[in-house]
Structure formats: C-alpha cells, structure tokens
Design a protein around this motif. Structure first.
Motif, short mmCIF file in Angstrom:
data_model
loop_
_atom_site.label_atom_id
_atom_site.label_comp_id
_atom_site.label_asym_id
_atom_site.label_seq_id
_atom_site.Cartn_x
_atom_site.Cartn_y
_atom_site.Cartn_z
N ASP A 201 19.91 64.75 31.97
CA ASP A 201 20.16 63.41 31.29
C ASP A 201 21.15 62.48 32.19
O ASP A 201 21.94 61.51 31.65
CB ASP A 201 20.78 63.37 29.89
CG ASP A 201 21.94 64.31 29.86
OD1 ASP A 201 22.27 64.94 30.90
OD2 ASP A 201 22.60 64.23 28.73
N VAL A 202 21.33 62.92 33.43
CA VAL A 202 22.49 62.12 34.27
C VAL A 202 22.06 60.71 34.72
O VAL A 202 20.83 60.63 35.23
CB VAL A 202 22.77 63.03 35.54
CG1 VAL A 202 23.81 62.06 36.30
CG2 VAL A 202 23.46 64.27 34.97
N THR A 203 22.76 59.59 34.42
CA THR A 203 22.46 58.42 34.94
C THR A 203 22.84 57.81 36.22
O THR A 203 22.51 57.09 37.18
CB THR A 203 22.64 57.13 33.77
OG1 THR A 203 23.15 57.81 32.83
CG2 THR A 203 21.36 56.49 33.26
N GLU A 204 24.31 58.55 36.33
CA GLU A 204 24.72 58.03 37.68
C GLU A 204 26.07 59.50 37.85
O GLU A 204 26.48 59.75 37.06
CB GLU A 204 25.62 56.98 37.51
CG GLU A 204 26.41 56.12 38.68
CD GLU A 204 26.89 54.93 38.58
OE1 GLU A 204 27.89 54.62 39.24
OE2 GLU A 204 26.61 54.26 37.51
N ALA B 34 25.39 58.17 25.79
CA ALA B 34 26.26 58.69 24.62
C ALA B 34 25.39 58.39 23.02
O ALA B 34 25.33 57.77 22.54
CB ALA B 34 27.41 57.70 24.25
N GLY B 35 24.48 59.41 23.10
CA GLY B 35 23.55 59.51 21.86
C GLY B 35 22.27 58.64 22.18
O GLY B 35 21.95 58.13 22.90
N MET C 113 24.41 53.30 26.04
CA MET C 113 25.99 53.30 26.44
C MET C 113 26.23 54.47 26.91
O MET C 113 25.66 55.70 26.84
CB MET C 113 27.03 53.28 24.94
CG MET C 113 26.76 52.14 23.84
SD MET C 113 27.77 50.92 24.69
CE MET C 113 29.55 51.19 24.41
N LEU C 114 27.27 54.69 27.89
CA LEU C 114 27.38 55.74 28.85
C LEU C 114 28.72 56.44 28.55
O LEU C 114 29.75 55.57 28.55
CB LEU C 114 27.22 55.33 30.32
CG LEU C 114 25.70 55.00 30.68
CD1 LEU C 114 25.66 54.42 32.16
CD2 LEU C 114 24.46 55.91 30.48
N ILE C 115 28.74 57.48 28.64
CA ILE C 115 30.14 58.42 28.68
C ILE C 115 30.34 58.94 30.01
O ILE C 115 29.34 59.54 30.71
CB ILE C 115 30.46 59.26 27.66
CG1 ILE C 115 29.53 60.49 27.70
CG2 ILE C 115 30.44 58.55 26.32
CD1 ILE C 115 29.53 61.49 26.69
N LYS C 116 31.52 58.94 30.58
CA LYS C 116 31.91 59.73 31.89
C LYS C 116 32.49 61.02 31.67
O LYS C 116 33.18 61.26 30.81
CB LYS C 116 32.83 58.89 32.74
CG LYS C 116 33.37 59.42 33.90
CD LYS C 116 34.36 58.82 34.77
CE LYS C 116 33.72 57.50 35.48
NZ LYS C 116 34.56 56.86 36.22
#
Length: 82
Positions: A43-46, A58-59, A69-72
């Motif tokens: 599920d990695v976007t970056e 993030a869900g 929404m992305l979490i690092k």
C-alpha cells in the motif's frame, strides 16, 4: 524474468502520484516492490530510501480534493524490482 540491463535504476525517492515531481513513469512500466522494516508492503504511495520513510493511506479518509489522506512511517526502506 526481466533482464536487469533494461530496467531503469530505482530512484531514492519515488511517488505513485503522476502529479508529483517524484513520479517516474519509466519505473512503473515494471513491478516495483517495497520492503519496510523487513516486511513486504503493498500500500505504499511514496517512499524515500535515504530519509527512511514511506507514505501510506490512512484508512478510507479523503482530503478535500478527493485524494487519500497519507501518513508517514519511518523505518528501514528497501525498493526492488519484483
């Protein structure tokens, strides 16, 4: 199996979003795998190898433009051709 001579080198930082300056279309012509803290992630976007982080959704939450929404997450990042 793919011939490694024809594969472009994996960049230090890569994004799946085509609007990002870190998106390299030639890399996505092949399957790219990400190993984060010695576990496969789908599920990695970056990612950024030198800084040691990945961004994942993030869900099911979306921002006001309809993008996830992305979490690092910080840790050991390895990118490879699958």
């Amino acid at each position: 199996m793919n011939d490694t001579k024809q594969l472009p080198p994996l960049p230090d930082r890569l994004s799946t979003d085509p609007r990002s300056p870190h998106h390299v279309a030639a890399v996505f012509e092949h399957d790219v795998g990400i190993r984060f803290n010695d576990k496969e992630r789908q599920d990695v976007t970056e990612y950024c190898i030198s800084e040691g982080w990945i961004k994942v959704p993030a869900g099911k939450t979306l921002d006001r433009k309809g993008q996830p929404m992305l979490i690092k997450l910080k840790g050991k990042v390895e990118a490879y051709y699958a």
